[in-house]
Write a protein that holds these residues in place. Structure first.
Motif, PDB file in Angstrom:
ATOM      1  N   GLN A  11      19.495 -17.434 -25.821  1.00  0.00           N
ATOM      2  CA  GLN A  11      19.920 -17.781 -24.608  1.00  0.00           C
ATOM      3  C   GLN A  11      18.920 -17.796 -23.707  1.00  0.00           C
ATOM      4  OE1 GLN A  11      23.047 -15.209 -22.953  1.00  0.00           O
ATOM      5  NE2 GLN A  11      23.727 -16.762 -21.775  1.00  0.00           N
ATOM      6  N   ILE A  12      18.071 -16.703 -23.395  1.00  0.00           N
ATOM      7  CA  ILE A  12      16.897 -16.796 -22.758  1.00  0.00           C
ATOM      8  C   ILE A  12      15.905 -17.891 -22.854  1.00  0.00           C
ATOM      9  CG2 ILE A  12      14.873 -15.485 -21.622  1.00  0.00           C
ATOM     10  CD1 ILE A  12      16.338 -12.870 -22.615  1.00  0.00           C
ATOM     11  N   ARG A  13      15.869 -18.323 -24.165  1.00  0.00           N
ATOM     12  CA  ARG A  13      14.928 -19.455 -24.106  1.00  0.00           C
ATOM     13  C   ARG A  13      15.591 -20.569 -23.607  1.00  0.00           C
ATOM     14  NH1 ARG A  13      13.455 -18.136 -30.066  1.00  0.00           N
ATOM     15  NH2 ARG A  13      11.887 -16.890 -30.066  1.00  0.00           N
ATOM     16  N   GLU A  14      16.957 -20.825 -23.906  1.00  0.00           N
ATOM     17  CA  GLU A  14      17.407 -22.169 -23.769  1.00  0.00           C
ATOM     18  C   GLU A  14      17.620 -22.202 -22.128  1.00  0.00           C
ATOM     19  OE1 GLU A  14      21.291 -22.262 -25.889  1.00  0.00           O
ATOM     20  OE2 GLU A  14      19.916 -22.136 -27.585  1.00  0.00           O
ATOM     21  N   THR A  15      18.238 -21.178 -21.510  1.00  0.00           N
ATOM     22  CA  THR A  15      18.418 -21.285 -20.019  1.00  0.00           C
ATOM     23  C   THR A  15      17.356 -20.482 -19.258  1.00  0.00           C
ATOM     24  OG1 THR A  15      19.894 -19.345 -20.122  1.00  0.00           O
ATOM     25  CG2 THR A  15      20.922 -21.691 -20.593  1.00  0.00           C
ATOM     26  N   GLY A  16      16.695 -19.890 -19.661  1.00  0.00           N
ATOM     27  CA  GLY A  16      15.948 -19.214 -18.676  1.00  0.00           C
ATOM     28  C   GLY A  16      16.283 -17.849 -18.452  1.00  0.00           C
ATOM     29  N   LEU A  17      15.420 -16.685 -18.024  1.00  0.00           N
ATOM     30  CA  LEU A  17      15.928 -15.412 -17.816  1.00  0.00           C
ATOM     31  C   LEU A  17      16.968 -15.135 -16.913  1.00  0.00           C
ATOM     32  CD1 LEU A  17      15.470 -12.394 -18.780  1.00  0.00           C
ATOM     33  CD2 LEU A  17      13.742 -12.198 -16.824  1.00  0.00           C
ATOM     34  N   LYS A  18      16.682 -15.742 -15.426  1.00  0.00           N
ATOM     35  CA  LYS A  18      17.453 -15.620 -14.189  1.00  0.00           C
ATOM     36  C   LYS A  18      19.151 -16.084 -14.593  1.00  0.00           C
ATOM     37  CE  LYS A  18      17.117 -16.602  -9.584  1.00  0.00           C
ATOM     38  NZ  LYS A  18      16.719 -17.577  -8.825  1.00  0.00           N
ATOM     39  N   ALA A  19      19.071 -17.025 -15.151  1.00  0.00           N
ATOM     40  CA  ALA A  19      20.496 -17.723 -15.434  1.00  0.00           C
ATOM     41  C   ALA A  19      20.915 -16.736 -16.664  1.00  0.00           C
ATOM     42  CB  ALA A  19      20.276 -19.094 -16.189  1.00  0.00           C
ATOM     43  N   THR A  20      20.388 -16.307 -17.588  1.00  0.00           N
ATOM     44  CA  THR A  20      20.898 -15.471 -18.402  1.00  0.00           C
ATOM     45  C   THR A  20      21.650 -14.334 -18.050  1.00  0.00           C
ATOM     46  OG1 THR A  20      19.270 -16.453 -20.337  1.00  0.00           O
ATOM     47  CG2 THR A  20      20.605 -14.490 -20.732  1.00  0.00           C
ATOM     48  N   VAL A  21      20.651 -13.451 -17.146  1.00  0.00           N
ATOM     49  CA  VAL A  21      21.184 -12.366 -16.500  1.00  0.00           C
ATOM     50  C   VAL A  21      22.437 -12.639 -15.598  1.00  0.00           C
ATOM     51  CG1 VAL A  21      20.825 -10.449 -14.757  1.00  0.00           C
ATOM     52  CG2 VAL A  21      18.886 -11.164 -16.480  1.00  0.00           C
ATOM     53  N   ALA A  22      22.543 -13.750 -14.884  1.00  0.00           N
ATOM     54  CA  ALA A  22      23.599 -14.003 -14.057  1.00  0.00           C
ATOM     55  C   ALA A  22      24.678 -14.224 -14.965  1.00  0.00           C
ATOM     56  CB  ALA A  22      23.290 -15.471 -13.155  1.00  0.00           C
ATOM     57  N   GLN A  23      24.505 -15.278 -15.965  1.00  0.00           N
ATOM     58  CA  GLN A  23      25.710 -15.446 -16.916  1.00  0.00           C
ATOM     59  C   GLN A  23      26.347 -14.016 -17.508  1.00  0.00           C
ATOM     60  OE1 GLN A  23      26.059 -15.300 -20.466  1.00  0.00           O
ATOM     61  NE2 GLN A  23      28.094 -16.177 -20.457  1.00  0.00           N
ATOM     62  N   ARG A  24      25.528 -13.218 -17.973  1.00  0.00           N
ATOM     63  CA  ARG A  24      25.928 -11.889 -18.610  1.00  0.00           C
ATOM     64  C   ARG A  24      26.692 -10.878 -17.666  1.00  0.00           C
ATOM     65  NH1 ARG A  24      24.448 -11.030 -24.481  1.00  0.00           N
ATOM     66  NH2 ARG A  24      24.207 -13.153 -24.853  1.00  0.00           N
ATOM     67  N   THR A  25      26.109 -10.843 -16.448  1.00  0.00           N
ATOM     68  CA  THR A  25      26.660 -10.084 -15.272  1.00  0.00           C
ATOM     69  C   THR A  25      28.039 -10.584 -15.006  1.00  0.00           C
ATOM     70  OG1 THR A  25      24.328  -9.887 -14.589  1.00  0.00           O
ATOM     71  CG2 THR A  25      26.171  -8.897 -13.119  1.00  0.00           C
TER      72      THR A  25
END
Ligand code: HEM
Lengths: 564, 305
Positions: A11-25
């Motif tokens: 997921q991080i690879r596909e969307t980037g770290l920031k977006a992943t954290v946002a999505q997971r949170t």
């Protein structure tokens, strides 16, 4: 490990770290709210209109806490009237009491050797201790008021009628639980106030025929309140009553959701209940409207309670309980004044001594049927009142909820309330004929001293600043020989004692007793230790048998004791 | 009516809800913050601690004057034959200048003075440490068969220890050093027949024992002790406050007579439980006692020096 990690890495690879954290949170947040995203919640708090389909109904079906709240209310019940938010506030106070109670529990041991010392520790050694104690105590008293008012409002709006009979029934259980919670908590500080109020309260059970002694034994764990009684009351207070309360609170809340809040009586046809058939245009959704409303009520009520506790309100803590010494004028907690009043009714009609040929003393009348007043008022009447309360929805024959159709019920309620008020005031010397029948004052000479140096409770004498207590002997007079600049408070109190003594020479108490005309006295202040003084009120008088008498009462006052 | 309607149909607007809700939350947090600050930074807890310490000393004072003063005296200076001083420098030590307790050193107690007071008070002293004391120290804690709860023992300990601020040095009756004073007591002077009859009146018809103490004879603790009443009387008749109160006696015998037949003429300042009050002592002894009983009683009291 590998699998979870792989997904995250992808997921991080596909969307980037920031977006992943946002999505997971947001994902975690949504689980927590049972279906609302962060944006949904912000929308609710901003008052935005809902998206379609409305995501805000999801928590009502998915989540526990919201499923016990309705999805929408009829707009007619969202104003102050008809609920006045009293039921909601009752629940709020239940919560506040639970939280503050758990805090206090940490520092408290239910043992006669430890309890009082623990209370002092809470006030002197525990940060927030005295604040929490004030919150808990004030909250408890306010809760009794709020729950009672809530009962009154559901009675007045006739919300107990079909189909809400059982809601009312569980409500009465909650009322009793609230009272008993308050009462059982009363004993725990183990001071004189606690000990004697509860001794008097439980002694009521003594009057019951056959089982009285056993019931008392069961409550107190011994013939007198001691280690056993304290432990039992503690367990009642922190386990039994809260557990019963929680169960019935659940049922009560469920019933409220199940039947909806009753509409104002005028809005429905007689005998009909349309609370759940709300027209789309009349619906007010729980989110955001009711939710924000409730958050506001909770915040404001808690703030008022907190400010009051932090400022003027101080939960009382008197001297260590002493089974050998009954303080003068011990009373039950105020919400049981009416019961105390009942037991003290002197004559069958509230006419004082007049019309004595028919207006007999109650003891005499009851004795005819083999009852004592304590038995009737303490054992027979309260259960009858409770049973009647439970039964109200089932015995009220009137199908109409409208005020003009319920003249009898409403008048009866008003009469009942006035009666409770009258009985509660019975112990106070208001001077109004017929009241003050429960006045228990003794010798007026003793009463003067009790007024200024009560056995327990706030004492005006003890509140005099230590430095103002100038050692010496001062005859009671309107103009005592005390320097007004050096000791204004001391002077004021000596004058007040004199004034009270003179007043009682002219005005009889409700029992017709007056202070003997020639009574006079003095105040003596002595230095016992560097920082400890003794204040003695002495009154000399001639008693009914023409014998000279002297009465004196003292208070010890320490420099730091800080009673004001 | 309009206002009433407005109130009951009140429904806060959305803005008002958010604002007052926020104000409420902020107020709650601020109150908690202020309470936390005053409790910890501004030492409110310390103030509370001092206040309760003071209140417990007050409670201890009540215990002291009810239970201990009759033996140890109103100022804790002790009483001949009854009890030693417990408010003296030798017993308590002193705060300023810092002085350790001589008594603890003498008896070899390793704990604090507070723990010694508490221990003695709670359990009593099972064996008389010296023959100069008429009685053993009684146990006071309920768990040792006494009348007091443990909190009362703690409070009276606080009260006694509080004399440390300004302990007494003059007029105190010190406990003898361990081992001292254990010899035989001086034999009492034998009483003549008249005095003996007076003693019987004191114990019997007069009912004096209910209120007055005499070593080895009576333990009443309402009025002043009679141990040295003859010596007291001798001093009293010369005192200005005695004359000012209207006292007419000029010698021991007439003082005793006046005290008995007209007890309210002069009120003795100190009784075992605090100030003496008028009207407490029996008022009609002149009527209830026969003249010769009164004479014998006075003769007996005159032997008490
Ligand atoms: C701890 C005590 C109690 C709590 C927490 C509580 C809570 C509630 C709540 C939240 C409601 C919703 C309506 C409102 O807010 O007014 C409600 C309704 C109701 N309560 Fe209570 N209650 C308690 C005690 C009582 C008592 C003592 C009674 C009466 C004896 C009672 C009778 C009712 C009735 C009849 C309703 C339905 C009102 C309607 O539909 O309009 N409750 N209660």
């Amino acid at each position: 490990m590998a699998i979870i990690g792989q997904k995250l890495v992808n997921q991080i690879r596909e969307t980037g770290l920031k977006a992943t954290v946002a999505q997971r949170t947001d994902d975690a947040f949504t689980r927590f709210t049972a279906g609302l995203t962060w944006d949904d919640v912000r929308g609710i708090l901003r008052g935005d209109p809902p998206a379609k389909p409305n995501p805000r109904v999801k928590p009502h079906t998915e989540g526990f806490w919201f499923h016990i709240r309705p999805t929408f209310y009829h707009e007619a019940v969202t104003t102050l009237y008809p609920t006045f938010r009293l039921g909601y506030l009752s629940a709020l106070f239940f919560l506040i009491e639970t939280i503050t109670g758990m805090f206090l529990m940490i520092f408290y041991t239910p043992s006669p050797e430890r309890a009082f010392a623990n209370m002092i520790d809470i006030l002197t050694n525990v940060p927030f201790g005295s604040f929490m104690r004030d919150l808990h105590r004030l909250g408890a008293e306010v809760m009794v008021v709020v729950v009672t008012l809530h009962m009154w409002r559901t009675f007045i709006t006739a919300s107990y009628k079909k189909p809400r009979q059982f809601t009312w029934f569980t409500g009465v259980v909650l009322l009793i639980v609230t009272m008993f919670l308050s009462f059982s908590g009363y004993l725990l500080p183990w001071d004189q106030l606690a000990f004697w109020a509860v001794t008097i309260g439980t002694s009521m059970a003594d009057a019951a025929p056959l089982v009285g002694r056993e019931v008392n034994l069961l409550l107190r764990g011994a013939p007198d309140i001691g280690a056993g009684g304290l432990l039992r009351f503690y367990l009642f207070h922190v386990l039994l009553f809260p557990a019963i309360g929680l169960v019935f609170l659940g049922v009560h809340y469920y019933k409220v959701v199940r039947w909806g809040l009753s509409l104002p009586p005028e809005m429905e046809a007689i005998g009909e209940d349309t609370a759940r058939k709300v027209d789309q245009t009349k619906r007010v959704m729980f989110m955001p409207d009711i939710l924000t409303n409730e958050i506001m009520y909770a915040a404001v009520a808690t703030a008022i309670l907190a400010v009051a506790s932090a400022t003027f309100y101080n939960a009382p803590l008197e001297t260590h309980s002493n089974p050998q010494v009954t303080p003068l004028h011990t009373v039950a907690p105020w919400y049981f004044y009416w019961l105390q009043g009942l037991i003290k009714i002197p004559h069958i009609l509230p006419l004082g001594e007049s019309l004595s040929f028919i207006n007999k003393p109650v003891d005499e009348v009851f004795a005819l049927v083999g009852l004592t007043p304590k038995m009737l008022w303490g054992i027979i009447v309260p259960p009858i009142i409770i049973v009647l309360l439970f039964a109200i929805p089932y015995i009220d024959p009137n199908p109409s909820r409208r005020y003009k159709d319920r003249k009898v019920a409403l008048s009866l309620a008003v009469i009942f309330e006035l009666l409770i008020l009258y009985l509660s005031l019975g112990g106070i010397a208001t001077g109004v004929p017929g009241t003050g029948f429960g006045y228990v004052g003794g010798n007026p000479v003793v009463e003067v001293a009790q007024e200024f140096i009560p056995d327990e409770g706030e004492s005006e004498v003890k509140a005099i600043p230590f430095d103002q207590l100038i050692v010496g002997k001062y005859p009671l007079a309107n103009d005592p020989a005390i320097d007004d600049h050096k000791a204004p408070k001391f002077r004021e109190i000596v004058r007040a004692i004199y004034a009270d003594m003179e007043h009682r020479k002219h005005v009889a108490d409700p029992l017709g007793k007056k202070m003997p005309e020639e009574a006079e006295g003095d105040v003596t202040v002595r230095l016992l230790q560097e920082d400890l003084k003794e204040f003695v009120i002495t009154i000399r008088y001639i008693d009914e048998n023409q014998a000279p008498q002297t009465f004196s009462k003292n208070a010890y006052i320490h420099k730091n004791s800080d009673y004001h | 009516m309009n206002l009433f309607y407005k109130i009951i149909t009140f429904k806060p607007s959305f803005g008002l809800r958010i604002v007052s809700g926020l104000v409420g939350i902020v107020l709650c947090l601020a109150t908690c913050g202020i309470v936390g600050l005053t409790d910890m930074v501004a030492a409110q807890l310390k103030t509370n601690d001092d206040a309760f310490e003071g209140r417990l000393i007050e409670a201890g004072a009540r215990v002291y004057f009810e239970q201990c003063a009759r033996c140890h005296g109103l100022q804790g200076k002790g009483n001949d034959g009854a009890a030693p001083a417990i408010s003296s420098v030798a017993f308590l030590g002193a705060k300023t200048p810092p002085t350790p307790s001589q008594r603890l050193k003498d008896i070899g107690w390793s704990g604090s003075i507070e723990s010694y007071i508490e221990a003695v008070t709670a359990s009593g002293i099972p064996i008389k440490s010296s023959q100069v004391w008429e009685q053993n120290h009684p146990p006071f804690a309920q768990r040792f068969g006494g009348p007091l709860r443990d909190d009362q023992i703690k409070n009276v300990t606080k009260f006694v220890a509080n004399w440390k601020q300004k302990p007494y040095t003059d007029g105190v009756i010190e406990a003898p050093k361990p081992g001292a004073g254990s010899g035989p007591q001086p034999t009492p002077i034998p009483l003549g027949p008249k005095e003996n009859a007076g003693l019987e009146v004191f114990k019997g018809a007069g009912g004096c024992t209910a209120c007055h103490a005499i070593r080895g004879i009576a333990t009443g603790a309402v009025g002043p002790t009679m141990n040295k009443i003859a010596a007291t009387a001798e001093k009293r008749v010369t005192q200005a406050d005695y004359k000012a109160a209207g006292g007419k006696a000029t010698d021991v015998a007439s003082y005793l007579r006046e005290s008995i037949v007209s007890p309210n003429t002069y009120i003795v300042p100190d009784c075992p439980q605090g100030a003496c009050a008028s009207g407490v002592m029996t008022q009609n002894l002149q009527q209830t006692l026969k003249p010769e009983e009164l004479e014998n009683l006075i003769a007996y009291l005159m032997t008490l020096r």
